[in-house]
Write a protein that holds these residues in place. Structure first.
Motif, short mmCIF file in Angstrom:
data_model
loop_
_atom_site.label_atom_id
_atom_site.label_comp_id
_atom_site.label_asym_id
_atom_site.label_seq_id
_atom_site.Cartn_x
_atom_site.Cartn_y
_atom_site.Cartn_z
N ASP A 100 0.81 -1.22 0.00
CA ASP A 100 0.00 0.00 0.00
C ASP A 100 0.85 1.27 0.00
O ASP A 100 0.32 2.37 0.21
N ASN A 104 -0.48 5.13 0.02
CA ASN A 104 -0.32 5.93 1.23
C ASN A 104 0.46 7.21 0.96
O ASN A 104 0.12 8.28 1.50
N THR A 200 3.81 5.85 8.41
CA THR A 200 3.45 4.51 7.95
C THR A 200 4.65 3.93 7.22
O THR A 200 5.23 4.61 6.37
#
Length: 248
Positions: A100, A104, A200
């Protein structure tokens, strides 16, 4: 209509056949689909060319450039020259990208209007995996100081860039060591840029003992040459005392 900006992923590779497939699979399987993948084969003599052919035949988003070996800076510049994306992302062939990550990155860039997004990452090997978070900074100046001092990693693979940052900036073709730090210093010295942190993890930095960054032949002279280059760059753009002292 929802706007899905295009991301150009640039991957230089030299004799990277051992890990290249893993890297390409991690990018072709991204949850974010509006990407182009530019692989620059920098004169490899192993099975890199065959791996590139196999992946490009199965994914039309992959563009492969085969060239003589001239180094990572020249290879990345070729990628920048042909990139058609709104954003630029650099990956190394012996590492891989979490599924991802680009989604992101784009979400953060779009919601914060950032021209550079700096993300978390993992350092990994066969025996361990460690999560690394960027050290916080207040503005462009403090981020530049953190790059110069080494507080924040100068690597490109945990950063997403707005393509316009490269309109008048390229990698120095004569620099093969710390070229990422040199590029960041040039961008941050010359351009007023909005930088945001993405808390993240996006990337697995694989500690491959045979990779270029682990070689032990980085001479004191070469490090001094880079140091001198950066000092001259900072002086040319009248960097203030705090910035100069961060690189002491």
């Amino acid at each position: 209509m929802i706007n899905y900006p295009k991301v150009s992923v640039i991957i230089p590779v030299f004799n990277g056949g051992q890990f290249l497939g893993r890297c390409l699979s991690s990018i072709t399987n991204q949850s974010y689909k509006n990407i182009e993948i530019i692989v620059i084969n920098d004169g490899s003599t192993d099975n890199t060319k065959a791996i590139c052919k196999n992946y490009s035949q199965n994914d039309q988003r992959i563009k492969v450039i085969h060239k003589d070996n001239e180094g990572v800076s020249t290879a990345r510049n070729i990628g920048l020259d042909i990139a058609t994306g709104d954003y630029i992302y650099f990956a190394d062939a012996d590492d891989y990208v979490l599924q991802d990550s680009i989604e992101n990155f784009i979400n953060k860039a779009m919601t914060s209007s950032a021209e550079i997004v700096v993300a978390e990452y993992y350092i990994a090997s066969d025996s361990h995996k460690m999560r690394i978070s960027p050290k916080e900074f207040n503005d462009k100046k403090s981020f530049l100081c953190s790059i110069l001092s080494g507080t924040n990693h100068s690597a490109l693979w945990n950063k997403l860039f707005k393509k316009g940052l490269f309109d008048n900036i390229r990698f120095n073709n004569n620099i093969f060591y710390m070229e990422d730090k040199v590029l960041l210093v040039e961008i941050l010295s010359r351009i007023q840029v909005n930088i945001e942190i993405l808390y993240t993890p996006v990337y697995i930095y694989w500690q491959n003992q045979d990779s270029i960054t682990n070689l032990k032949d980085k001479s004191i002279l070469k490090q001094f040459e880079i140091y001198t280059f950066l000092i001259n760059e900072l002086n040319y753009y009248d960097s203030d005392k705090d910035i100069m002292e961060s690189f002491s």
